[in-house]
Scaffold this motif. Structure first.
Motif, PDB file in Angstrom:
ATOM      1  N   ASN B 263       0.849  -1.194   0.000  1.00 48.83           N
ATOM      2  CA  ASN B 263       0.000   0.000   0.000  1.00 48.83           C
ATOM      3  C   ASN B 263       0.887   1.248   0.000  1.00 48.83           C
ATOM      4  N   GLN B 264       0.937   1.912  -1.141  1.00 48.40           N
ATOM      5  CA  GLN B 264       1.856   3.042  -1.309  1.00 48.40           C
ATOM      6  C   GLN B 264       1.156   4.384  -1.121  1.00 48.40           C
ATOM      7  N   ALA B 265      -0.002   4.379  -0.415  1.00 48.27           N
ATOM      8  CA  ALA B 265      -0.811   5.603  -0.339  1.00 48.27           C
ATOM      9  C   ALA B 265      -0.012   6.807   0.161  1.00 48.27           C
ATOM     10  N   VAL B 266       0.739   6.626   1.265  1.00 51.68           N
ATOM     11  CA  VAL B 266       1.455   7.764   1.843  1.00 51.68           C
ATOM     12  C   VAL B 266       2.569   8.226   0.899  1.00 51.68           C
ATOM     13  N   GLY B 267       3.284   7.258   0.325  1.00 46.62           N
ATOM     14  CA  GLY B 267       4.364   7.596  -0.604  1.00 46.62           C
ATOM     15  C   GLY B 267       3.857   8.398  -1.798  1.00 46.62           C
ATOM     16  N   THR B 268       2.749   7.929  -2.376  1.00 46.85           N
ATOM     17  CA  THR B 268       2.176   8.620  -3.524  1.00 46.85           C
ATOM     18  C   THR B 268       1.686  10.013  -3.132  1.00 46.85           C
ATOM     19  N   TYR B 269       1.029  10.067  -1.987  1.00 47.15           N
ATOM     20  CA  TYR B 269       0.510  11.351  -1.501  1.00 47.15           C
ATOM     21  C   TYR B 269       1.651  12.349  -1.308  1.00 47.15           C
ATOM     22  N   PHE B 270       2.739  11.871  -0.726  1.00 50.39           N
ATOM     23  CA  PHE B 270       3.914  12.727  -0.490  1.00 50.39           C
ATOM     24  C   PHE B 270       4.454  13.255  -1.812  1.00 50.39           C
ATOM     25  N   GLU B 271       4.552  12.376  -2.783  1.00 48.42           N
ATOM     26  CA  GLU B 271       5.108  12.769  -4.079  1.00 48.42           C
ATOM     27  C   GLU B 271       4.230  13.817  -4.782  1.00 48.42           C
ATOM     28  N   GLU B 272       2.913  13.618  -4.669  1.00 50.15           N
ATOM     29  CA  GLU B 272       2.021  14.531  -5.390  1.00 50.15           C
ATOM     30  C   GLU B 272       1.753  15.823  -4.644  1.00 50.15           C
ATOM     31  N   LYS B 273       1.711  15.744  -3.327  1.00 51.07           N
ATOM     32  CA  LYS B 273       1.357  16.936  -2.533  1.00 51.07           C
ATOM     33  C   LYS B 273       2.575  17.835  -2.315  1.00 51.07           C
ATOM     34  N   TYR B 274       3.723  17.242  -2.169  1.00 53.32           N
ATOM     35  CA  TYR B 274       4.938  18.044  -1.912  1.00 53.32           C
ATOM     36  C   TYR B 274       5.982  17.754  -2.988  1.00 53.32           C
ATOM     37  N   PRO B 275       5.715  18.158  -4.238  1.00 51.11           N
ATOM     38  CA  PRO B 275       6.636  17.786  -5.326  1.00 51.11           C
ATOM     39  C   PRO B 275       8.053  18.337  -5.137  1.00 51.11           C
ATOM     40  N   GLU B 276       8.163  19.590  -4.605  1.00 55.17           N
ATOM     41  CA  GLU B 276       9.505  20.175  -4.422  1.00 55.17           C
ATOM     42  C   GLU B 276      10.295  19.425  -3.363  1.00 55.17           C
ATOM     43  N   LEU B 277       9.622  19.159  -2.240  1.00 59.28           N
ATOM     44  CA  LEU B 277      10.312  18.434  -1.170  1.00 59.28           C
ATOM     45  C   LEU B 277      10.659  17.016  -1.641  1.00 59.28           C
ATOM     46  N   HIS B 278       9.772  16.423  -2.428  1.00 55.69           N
ATOM     47  CA  HIS B 278      10.029  15.083  -2.942  1.00 55.69           C
ATOM     48  C   HIS B 278      11.265  15.080  -3.834  1.00 55.69           C
ATOM     49  N   GLN B 279      11.377  16.136  -4.643  1.00 51.15           N
ATOM     50  CA  GLN B 279      12.542  16.271  -5.522  1.00 51.15           C
ATOM     51  C   GLN B 279      13.827  16.353  -4.691  1.00 51.15           C
ATOM     52  N   ARG B 280      13.766  17.185  -3.628  1.00 53.72           N
ATOM     53  CA  ARG B 280      14.926  17.323  -2.720  1.00 53.72           C
ATOM     54  C   ARG B 280      15.242  15.995  -2.059  1.00 53.72           C
ATOM     55  N   PHE B 281      14.174  15.311  -1.662  1.00 57.48           N
ATOM     56  CA  PHE B 281      14.321  14.022  -0.977  1.00 57.48           C
ATOM     57  C   PHE B 281      15.044  13.017  -1.886  1.00 57.48           C
ATOM     58  N   VAL B 282      14.654  12.999  -3.166  1.00 58.40           N
ATOM     59  CA  VAL B 282      15.275  12.043  -4.103  1.00 58.40           C
ATOM     60  C   VAL B 282      16.761  12.367  -4.286  1.00 58.40           C
ATOM     61  N   VAL B 283      17.058  13.656  -4.462  1.00 50.56           N
ATOM     62  CA  VAL B 283      18.457  14.069  -4.678  1.00 50.56           C
ATOM     63  C   VAL B 283      19.312  13.738  -3.453  1.00 50.56           C
ATOM     64  N   VAL B 284      18.820  14.147  -2.274  1.00 46.77           N
ATOM     65  CA  VAL B 284      19.601  13.938  -1.043  1.00 46.77           C
ATOM     66  C   VAL B 284      19.753  12.447  -0.747  1.00 46.77           C
ATOM     67  N   LYS B 285      18.659  11.690  -0.981  1.00 44.72           N
ATOM     68  CA  LYS B 285      18.696  10.247  -0.712  1.00 44.72           C
ATOM     69  C   LYS B 285      19.758   9.575  -1.594  1.00 44.72           C
ATOM     70  N   THR B 286      19.853  10.010  -2.850  1.00 40.42           N
ATOM     71  CA  THR B 286      20.864   9.434  -3.758  1.00 40.42           C
ATOM     72  C   THR B 286      22.262   9.696  -3.205  1.00 40.42           C
ATOM     73  N   GLU B 287      22.480  10.911  -2.695  1.00 40.82           N
ATOM     74  CA  GLU B 287      23.793  11.244  -2.112  1.00 40.82           C
ATOM     75  C   GLU B 287      24.085  10.385  -0.883  1.00 40.82           C
ATOM     76  N   LEU B 288      23.069  10.294  -0.021  1.00 38.34           N
ATOM     77  CA  LEU B 288      23.259   9.540   1.225  1.00 38.34           C
ATOM     78  C   LEU B 288      23.498   8.056   0.931  1.00 38.34           C
ATOM     79  N   ASP B 289      22.735   7.520  -0.023  1.00 42.04           N
ATOM     80  CA  ASP B 289      22.903   6.110  -0.387  1.00 42.04           C
ATOM     81  C   ASP B 289      24.301   5.839  -0.942  1.00 42.04           C
ATOM     82  N   ALA B 290      24.807   6.818  -1.712  1.00 36.71           N
ATOM     83  CA  ALA B 290      26.152   6.671  -2.284  1.00 36.71           C
ATOM     84  C   ALA B 290      27.194   6.598  -1.170  1.00 36.71           C
ATOM     85  N   ARG B 291      27.021   7.445  -0.133  1.00 36.87           N
ATOM     86  CA  ARG B 291      27.950   7.417   1.006  1.00 36.87           C
ATOM     87  C   ARG B 291      27.841   6.096   1.748  1.00 36.87           C
ATOM     88  N   LEU B 292      26.596   5.615   1.858  1.00 33.82           N
ATOM     89  CA  LEU B 292      26.363   4.383   2.614  1.00 33.82           C
ATOM     90  C   LEU B 292      26.963   3.161   1.907  1.00 33.82           C
TER      91      LEU B 292
END
Lengths: 330, 331
Positions: B263-292
């Motif tokens: 059930n991806q309801a919250v994930g989808t809602y986050f992506e659609e309701k907060y597109p800018e923050l979601h964009q930031r989240f994707v970029v930062v997550k990629t950086e953090l994952d690379a470090r990890l």
């Protein structure tokens, strides 16, 4: 001759049911002059409150005198914060130690029920078993607002940074107060703060268990620290049965952790306040929350509770802020 | 060398946002050679019974905030975490308290209370982390905690009833009980009728779950609105580096919108309701994952593994030590 069958009611029984009820009594009034006096003796009107058709009564656990000013402050920090915030919002001052019962006798029997006031209640007065509660009376209608409703109302008045500051105070700093209550205060002090009882007889001590059990569930303490909340239940059993099941976790370490977190938060709040009077020009909701907790930590802290000493000795901005807020309401 | 013990097996588990956040923090603050991540999933390693736990030569520190405080104090920074002062540090702590006290409940709802997610994703995960028979107990504990937390903010648990925690969908809810009274004696008149009855029951169950998910989304929006206001519009909230509150926030968001969740309801809602923050989240997550990825993730040694033998040893150890040695506090 009537035919007897299992359907007919025997004559003697029918006679009894035909006779009763012998007399119907009128309903017993829910309040008597004695109970009214008792309630009035526990009620203290806010100074400066004007008689009006709408009256608000703040229900708190207990009251104590502020320094020797004759003014009464709530003993529990969350009740105190609410009391201070009530004063600020309505332009009144905290009550004096003259209860409504004394007012009534002094002013030749004139009752003053229309004044907003603070009332000492048991936690059983609330449906959620937690105080403070706000009882609003308007034209004979009575609405009781529980602690959660009050919290939601307070939260609706906060914006931006204040939401985060309030959260930090409400969770991290508040938890240190709970540690003080659960692990450091004597039964006598617990009874004074939460049951408004000054004699710690064997009988009144029993109620400590009751009020503490409801207290660990207030303001989300049991959700943030399930181990410590469960430990309290365990200790109640220990006192009653005398057996201890060893805790699965290091109690001392967890207690120290909670106090350390609060200390860190208080240090940062102290630094933030610095030379500032408060979070706003006049005491607002966040100011009242912080002042209520700092005041209670200083007022009720024990010698072995290190955080009290730290606050007094190392956080002068917090102490000054606390005095500023309380003095504004006294 | 530092050892970070977290929930997981080959990778860090999405059931514990704080485990993920701690790993992100260490990967950002320290060099990869300075620490290792151990996916032990053994709560007995922690003095307070919760993971993540950081083991140094001398000390054991648990919980995200304490790990951050300890590492910041004792280890020099690699300058990838924002060094905050004054108001920003207070605000950072405030946001962390807010996430732990509010947003956390949404994560718990998504992972445990949403029956589809719990039955098909969260509960089976424990079979990978814990051996028989311990994999049955632990998810129930987390489920109970989640239930209590969600009910405290008014998120009622759908289908709360006997055996609901093990995925049994009963009809103990009030509305269902009322309906059940009316049609209690309903006997399927034919095969077709029976199929229809079953379908109607399923529809009702889906409706109830959806209603709760909608309430959950309302709370999610309320909390996120408050947080977004603090984060601002820039890539990072405080200056040009990531702060510890953002790491925790992104860890929670990652767990809520984990790809494996049915059930991806919250994930989808986050992506659609907060597109800018979601964009930031994707970029930062990629950086953090690379470090990890540069950090070694190990399985637990026999001593630290959550085996039945170790559990018995732990409980016996607690039982047979004297109270004075147990650091008990007398109330």
């Amino acid at each position: 001759m009537t035919e007897s069958s299992w359907k007919t009611v025997p004559a003697p029984i029918k006679a009894i049911f035909d006779t009763f009820p012998l007399r119907t009594f009128s309903e017993v009034p829910s309040s008597t002059p004695a109970s009214d006096r008792h309630i009035a003796a526990r009620t203290h009107a806010f100074v400066g409150a004007k008689p009006s058709s709408t009256r608000a009564v703040l229900g708190v656990y207990g009251l104590h005198e502020y320094k020797t000013t004759g003014r009464l402050l709530a003993s529990d920090p969350l009740c105190l914060s609410q009391q201070l915030s009530f004063c600020q919002r309505n332009g009144v001052k905290v009550p004096t130690n003259i209860s409504l019962a004394k007012c009534t006798t002094q002013s030749s029997g004139i009752a003053t029920p229309s004044l907003s006031s603070v009332m000492v209640l048991s936690h059983h007065a609330s449906a959620e078993s937690e105080l403070p509660i706000l009882i609003e009376e308007k034209q004979g209608r009575r609405v009781v607002r529980g602690f959660k409703t009050i919290q939601a109302f307070n939260a609706s008045h906060l914006k931006g940074q204040d939401v985060m500051f309030a959260q930090l105070i409400d969770s991290t700093v508040y938890d240190a107060w709970m540690i003080l209550v659960l692990f450091y205060l004597s039964d006598e002090t617990r009874l004074r703060v939460y049951n408004d009882v000054t004699d710690a007889s064997w009988f009144s001590r029993i109620s400590v268990f009751n009020s503490m059990a409801s207290l660990v569930k207030r303001n989300g303490f049991h959700l943030r620290h399930p181990n410590l909340a469960a430990l309290w239940d365990e200790r109640v059993r220990q006192r009653l049965v005398g057996r201890v099941t060893p805790a699965r976790f290091d109690v001392q370490m967890e207690v120290a952790q909670v106090v350390e977190h609060a200390d860190r938060a208080l240090a940062k709040l102290n630094e933030y306040l610095g030379d500032k009077k408060g979070f706003a020009e006049t005491p607002g909701m966040v100011d009242c929350k912080l002042a209520g907790l700092v005041y209670s930590l200083i007022r009720w802290g024990t010698d072995d509770f290190t955080l009290t000493e730290t606050v007094k000795a190392t956080y002068p901005a917090l102490v000054a802020h606390c005095e500023w807020v309380v003095e504004a309401c006294v | 060398m530092l050892e970070l013990h977290v929930w997981g097996d080959d990778s860090i588990s999405p059931i514990s946002p704080e485990s993920l956040a701690s790993a992100y923090f260490l990967a950002s603050h320290l060099a990869p050679a300075q620490f290792s991540i151990v996916t032990s999933s053994n709560t007995n390693l922690s003095p307070t019974g919760q993971l993540p736990v950081l083991r140094d030569d001398k000390r054991i520190v648990d919980g995200y905030t304490d790990i951050v405080a300890y590492v910041t104090q004792h280890y020099s920074a690699d300058a990838r975490i924002a060094e905050l002062t004054g108001e920003a540090t207070l605000l950072n702590d405030g946001v962390i308290a807010y996430i732990r006290d509010k947003l956390q409940y949404i994560t718990q709802f998504v992972l445990y209370i949403d029956s589809n997610n719990y039955t098909n994703f969260t509960r089976p995960l424990f079979q990978r982390y814990l051996p028989f028979p311990m994999m049955y107990n632990q998810p129930l504990k987390f489920y109970d905690a989640a239930e209590e937390a969600c009910e405290s903010i008014g998120l009622k648990v759908p289908n709360a009833g006997f055996l609901s925690h093990i995925g049994f969908v009963g009809d103990a809810r009030e509305e269902d009980m009322r309906e059940a009274d009316v049609g209690a004696d309903d006997v399927a008149l034919s095969q077709l009728h029976a199929t229809q009855m079953l379908k109607r029951k399923e529809e009702k169950s889906v409706l109830a779950n959806t209603a709760q998910m909608l309430r959950c989304l309302r709370f999610f929006k309320e909390y996120m609105d408050d947080i977004v206001l603090i984060l601002g519009a820039e890539k990072y909230a405080f200056g040009d580096k990531i702060s510890t509150c953002e790491i925790l926030l992104y860890a929670h968001l990652e767990c809520m919108s984990f790809p494996g969740l049915p059930n991806q309801a919250v994930g989808t809602y986050f992506e659609e309701k907060y597109p800018e923050l979601h964009q930031r989240f994707v970029v930062v997550k990629t950086e953090l994952d690379a470090r990890l990825r540069a950090v070694v993730v190990e399985r637990a040694s026999d001593e630290d593994a959550p085996t039945l033998v170790n559990e018995v040893r732990f409980v016996a150890g607690r039982l047979f030590t004297k109270p004075s040695a147990r650091n008990e506090v007398v109330l």
